[in-house]
Design an enzyme around this catalytic site. Structure first.
Site, PDB file in Angstrom:
ATOM      1  CG  ASP A 158      -2.073  -1.352   1.104  1.00 28.23           C
ATOM      2  OD1 ASP A 158      -2.226  -1.434  -0.181  1.00 28.23           O
ATOM      3  OD2 ASP A 158      -2.642  -1.572   2.280  1.00 28.23           O
ATOM      4  CD1 TRP A 185      31.742  -0.025 -41.330  1.00 30.78           C
ATOM      5  CD2 TRP A 185      33.464   1.499 -41.767  1.00 30.78           C
ATOM      6  NE1 TRP A 185      32.831  -0.461 -42.057  1.00 30.78           N
ATOM      7  CE2 TRP A 185      33.806   0.345 -42.339  1.00 30.78           C
ATOM      8  CE3 TRP A 185      34.236   2.623 -42.085  1.00 30.78           C
ATOM      9  CZ2 TRP A 185      35.257   0.146 -42.873  1.00 30.78           C
ATOM     10  CZ3 TRP A 185      35.502   2.723 -42.334  1.00 30.78           C
ATOM     11  CH2 TRP A 185      35.941   1.358 -42.814  1.00 30.78           C
ATOM     12  CG  ASP A 216      35.001 -12.027 -46.664  1.00 30.71           C
ATOM     13  OD1 ASP A 216      34.561 -11.016 -47.174  1.00 30.71           O
ATOM     14  OD2 ASP A 216      35.021 -12.298 -45.460  1.00 30.71           O
ATOM     15  CG  ASP A 217      32.612  -9.654 -51.427  1.00 33.75           C
ATOM     16  OD1 ASP A 217      32.101 -10.272 -52.340  1.00 33.75           O
ATOM     17  OD2 ASP A 217      32.335  -8.313 -51.328  1.00 33.75           O
ATOM     18  NE  ARG A 256      31.756  -2.864 -49.859  1.00 33.10           N
ATOM     19  CZ  ARG A 256      31.939  -3.955 -49.790  1.00 33.10           C
ATOM     20  NH1 ARG A 256      30.992  -4.727 -49.906  1.00 33.10           N
ATOM     21  NH2 ARG A 256      33.348  -4.496 -49.831  1.00 33.10           N
ATOM     22  CE  LYS A 316      32.572 -11.437 -42.955  1.00 35.98           C
ATOM     23  NZ  LYS A 316      34.247 -10.994 -43.035  1.00 35.98           N
ATOM     24  CG  ASP A 355      28.955  -8.603 -44.478  1.00 34.70           C
ATOM     25  OD1 ASP A 355      28.583  -7.678 -44.039  1.00 34.70           O
ATOM     26  OD2 ASP A 355      30.038  -8.450 -45.312  1.00 34.70           O
ATOM     27  CG  MET A 356      22.147  -6.390 -44.173  1.00 33.64           C
ATOM     28  SD  MET A 356      22.054  -4.711 -44.255  1.00 33.64           S
ATOM     29  CE  MET A 356      20.438  -4.575 -44.528  1.00 33.64           C
ATOM     30  CB  CYS A 364      29.050  -9.871 -40.922  1.00 29.38           C
ATOM     31  SG  CYS A 364      30.497  -8.600 -41.523  1.00 29.38           S
ATOM     32  CG  ASP A 386      34.040  -3.855 -41.811  1.00 29.11           C
ATOM     33  OD1 ASP A 386      34.193  -5.438 -41.615  1.00 29.11           O
ATOM     34  OD2 ASP A 386      33.367  -3.422 -42.826  1.00 29.11           O
TER      35      ASP A 386
HETATM   36  C1  GLA Z   1      32.081  -6.106 -45.153  1.00 28.35           C
HETATM   37  C2  GLA Z   1      32.690  -7.105 -44.098  1.00 28.35           C
HETATM   38  C3  GLA Z   1      34.112  -7.417 -44.174  1.00 28.35           C
HETATM   39  C4  GLA Z   1      34.097  -8.159 -45.689  1.00 28.35           C
HETATM   40  C5  GLA Z   1      33.577  -7.178 -46.502  1.00 28.35           C
HETATM   41  C6  GLA Z   1      33.431  -8.108 -48.007  1.00 28.35           C
HETATM   42  O1  GLA Z   1      32.716  -4.859 -45.105  1.00 28.35           O
HETATM   43  O2  GLA Z   1      32.481  -6.638 -42.951  1.00 28.35           O
HETATM   44  O3  GLA Z   1      34.389  -8.228 -43.305  1.00 28.35           O
HETATM   45  O4  GLA Z   1      33.522  -9.335 -45.711  1.00 28.35           O
HETATM   46  O5  GLA Z   1      32.330  -6.870 -46.178  1.00 28.35           O
HETATM   47  O6  GLA Z   1      32.915  -7.065 -49.009  1.00 28.35           O
END
Ligand code: GLA
Length: 741
Positions: A47, A200, A367-368, A444, A477, A479-480, A527, A549
């Site tokens: 209360d 970033w 990677d890419d 990009r 991995k 990514d975006m 990522c 990064d």
């Molecule tokens: C982003 C990721 C990096 C790498 C690049 C590839 O920036 O954070 O680690 O994978 O893309 O294009």
């Protein structure tokens, strides 16, 4: 500990091991917040805490209830327009334009355990850890709208999960203009708002500001949780630090536009709101439809911010992260990105992988640049089939060779993206997000796919599945790399366009969900240009994330230290990269780069084939050292000791301690060396005071209480570097502390 309900007073006491969260049904039928903080005894009523006094200049609920004045009350989930005047938890618009609602308590339901939410990442209690879930049903009779407020307690981690669900049981179309996941009204404002902000390559720097009258908030409108603000925030008493004091933690299991807001009102009460950002959001509820908010995570301790991070981190590992991986040691890896960017061929990659294997690493991540005709960032996103000129003998053959070396194989994808120069764009230009009559803004050189379209999710699932099957993939991995502009979906009616940001994320979750279920052995790492989507929504599917990064050791100290407040170290991907560093041009020693990266999921991201024999040996020793202590580094209790966001920021130290307190490793990092400094000590934490320990295998024995209270002498680095060509700046030391057997 449990959820205790006083049926007569309609008082709900959510008791965890060390906290109490109490609310009740008020005279007006709405829910009133009573208390959240350190655990208190259960009583039939409080209360004293719910006493009301009439205030001048305030609307009253009804003429015969003059002391029920919404703007003075502490509420659980406040409405707008009935005299509260603070920011509401939700807002509903009727067909006639009215935005007034009145939810009245109807009933409650209490069950053991915790069900997952459909279509959203959410907490669970798969291991019977005593979770209990309370659902309060409220109804607005005029609208036929039912509101379920859901509360789950995870008693042993002192965590409370909240969410809300709206069900339109009436016969008109309603629009939700705001729907927070949680609201918390605290009786005073003597708190610091602690946020993790940046950009970033500079994510999650800690900012601490005292609350003041008005609104303080962080948010995202980028379509992702963002590099700029992280959904994790704390409210701490001003004297709270890592080791001591009272602090609340709030997080959101969500990866899209969010808002965390505190409003200090005229009475110095503080209202916290956590949820989907009400800007750029509206959700239409036709009769029979429902809307479920994401879950908010609330936690409290009076034992300082290290304790808060540990209890929330344990909760994530046990009740949020994919259990297949949550407690499993993560592989050490070599990633080719910073070594080659997209300029590679099969031979180069194989020599990388062969060297990686020799140095003791366990996984090769490509990677890419392995798909479509991608050799730079102008093209091919969406074309998830192999770049044949780079792999003339076939991608399966390449993957087999990696596996035959005894390495796991991982691949980079950026599923949500599309390049104009791609087969996918030729076939489906309309899958690219754009608003009618506008040009789409590139970032990009790339654009975003409309993840609200089921056919997009189907396409990505099929394309990715083919590659996973072909290469017997172990790791992805995901990514975006950009934010969403020209937010619009041609699939939605004009009236539904504000559903797009949330529907986009639901599409992402759906793809994740399907892939995780179809490929339960694939480890996902999320990522978003580094740490742009470092949030709990992602963590539900991807147990780890690429933290930033920025791989410079000094920048990483700040980023990993800041991140550690909200997320345990097993969630943080941390790699050693080349010097001069690609992001800041700084030169740091291989030792310091590794000493920082050890406190996460460790790997390398540089051309190991070009290293000298001496450096390769150093890498081999580092990998062996990490593997020997991997469990401690990834899953040990994490303590922050010296905060680089305070005291000029020249020194940082942190520590991991095993659950049985038999082993610990502390890292101390000094950015610039200073002349003629006094003697230094490191005060470690979390040891057993009565156990004897050695440090770095030395012969001297120290009691835990001595190391924690009197500290450990730290030598001036000049004694090591004078007369050598080594710099005394960016220096670091590890202290491996082992109980004497
Ligand atoms: C982003 C990721 C990096 C790498 C690049 C590839 O920036 O954070 O680690 O994978 O893309 O294009």
């Amino acid at each position: 500990m449990a959820i205790r309900i006083e049926d007569q007073n309609l008082l709900f006491h959510l008791q965890t091991d060390h906290t109490s969260y109490i609310f009740h049904v008020m005279e007006n039928g709405e829910l009133g917040q009573v208390y959240y903080g350190k655990r208190v005894h259960a009583k039939p009523s409080y209360d004293n805490l719910t006493t009301k006094e009439w205030h001048n200049a305030a609307a009253v609920w009804r003429q015969d209830h003059k002391d029920v004045q919404p703007q003075v009350l502490k509420q659980e989930y406040a409405s707008l327009g009935k005299g509260d005047f603070r920011y509401p938890a939700y807002q509903v618009t009727q067909e006639n334009g009215s935005r007034i609602t009145e939810f009245k308590y109807e009933s409650y339901k209490l069950v053991d355990g915790k069900q997952r939410l459909a279509g959203l990442p959410s907490s669970f209690d798969d291991n019977d850890d005593d979770a209990q879930t309370l659902t309060i049903a409220l109804r607005d009779k005029l609208l036929g709208l039912v509101l379920h407020l859901n509360y789950t307690i995870f008693p042993h981690q002192d965590v409370i999960i909240r969410s809300a669900e709206f069900q339109n049981q009436g016969d008109e179309k309603l629009t939700l203009n705001a729907a927070a996941s949680a609201q918390l009204d605290l009786p005073d404002s003597d708190y610091d708002f602690i946020q993790f902000s940046g950009a970033w390559a500079r994510e999650r720097h800690m900012i601490r500001t005292h609350l003041r009258s008005g609104v303080q908030s962080i948010s995202s409108l980028r379509g992702t949780s963002s590099h700029q603000q992280n959904p994790f925030v704390m409210l701490a008493r001003p004297n709270t630090d890592d080791a001591n004091g009272s602090v609340f933690g709030f997080n959101l299991v969500y990866s899209g536009n969010f808002a965390d807001q505190v409003q200090v009102d005229q009475y110095d009460a503080s209202r916290m709101l956590v949820g989907i950002n009400p800007e750029e959001f509206a959700w239409n509820l036709k009769p029979g439809e429902k809307f479920q908010t994401p879950e908010a995570v609330l936690s409290y301790t009076d034992q300082g911010m290290n304790q808060l991070s540990q209890q929330m981190g344990t909760f994530y590992q046990d009740h949020l992260v994919n259990q297949k991986f949550a407690h499993v040691e993560r592989p050490t890896l070599i990633n080719n990105w910073e070594a080659t960017f997209m300029d590679f061929d099969e031979d180069k990659l194989l020599s990388f992988a062969t060297t990686a294997k020799k140095l003791g690493l366990e996984m090769f991540v490509l990677d890419d640049g392995w798909f479509g005709h991608r050799n730079n960032d102008d093209s091919s996103l969406g074309d998830w089939f192999v770049n044949e000129p780079k792999f003339p003998s076939g991608f399966d053959t390449f993957a087999n060779k990696i596996h035959e070396l005894g390495l796991k194989f991982g691949l980079w994808f950026e599923p949500e993206m599309i390049s104009i120069d791609s087969e996918l764009y030729k076939a489906h230009p309309d899958w690219l997000i754009n608003a009618p009559g506008r040009h789409a803004s590139p970032e990009r050189q790339q654009f975003v796919l409309d993840m609200t379209r089921p056919e997009v999710v189907d396409y990505l699932f099929d394309a990715m599945s083919k590659i996973i099957d072909l290469t017997k993939l172990d790791y992805i991995k995901w990514d975006m790399n950009r934010n969403i502009t020209e937010t619009y979906s041609s699939q939605l009616s004009a009236a539904d366009q504000l559903e797009m940001p949330h529907r986009y994320i639901l599409g992402v979750y759906q793809l994740y969900d399907r892939l995780v279920k179809a490929y339960p052995n694939v480890l996902f790492e999320s990522c978003s240009s580094g740490g742009g989507r470092f949030d709990l929504g992602m963590m539900y599917y991807a147990p780890q994330a690429w933290t930033s990064d920025d791989t410079d050791a000094v920048e990483r100290m700040l980023i990993q230290f800041g991140t550690s407040y909200g997320y345990p170290q097993a969630m943080m991907g941390a790699h050693v990269s080349a010097v001069p560093n690609d992001q800041v041009g700084r030169i740091t020693s291989l030792k310091t780069r590794a000493n920082v990266a050890y406190f996460g999921d460790f790997g390398y991201e540089l051309d190991i084939t070009k290293m000298s024999a001496e450096e390769q040996q150093q890498v081999k020793d580092q990998v062996a050292f990490y593997k020997a202590h991997r469990k401690l580094f990834q899953f040990g209790k994490f303590y922050r000791i010296d905060n680089p966001f305070e005291n000029g920021g020249n020194v940082m130290s942190w520590e991991v301690v095993s659950d049985d307190k038999q082993h610990a490793i502390a890292g101390r990092y000094q950015i610039l060396n200073r002349p003629n400094i006094g003697y230094l000590r490191l005060y470690v934490e979390g040891l057993d005071p009565d156990t004897k320990y050695t440090v770095n295998g030395g012969s001297e024995e120290f009691y835990g209480d001595e190391l924690m209270n009197a500290g450990l002498f730290v030598s001036d680095i000049l004694h090591e570097t004078r007369g050598t060509d080594k710099s005394a700046d960016f220096n670091s030391n590890l202290f491996v502390i082992d109980a004497v057997k």
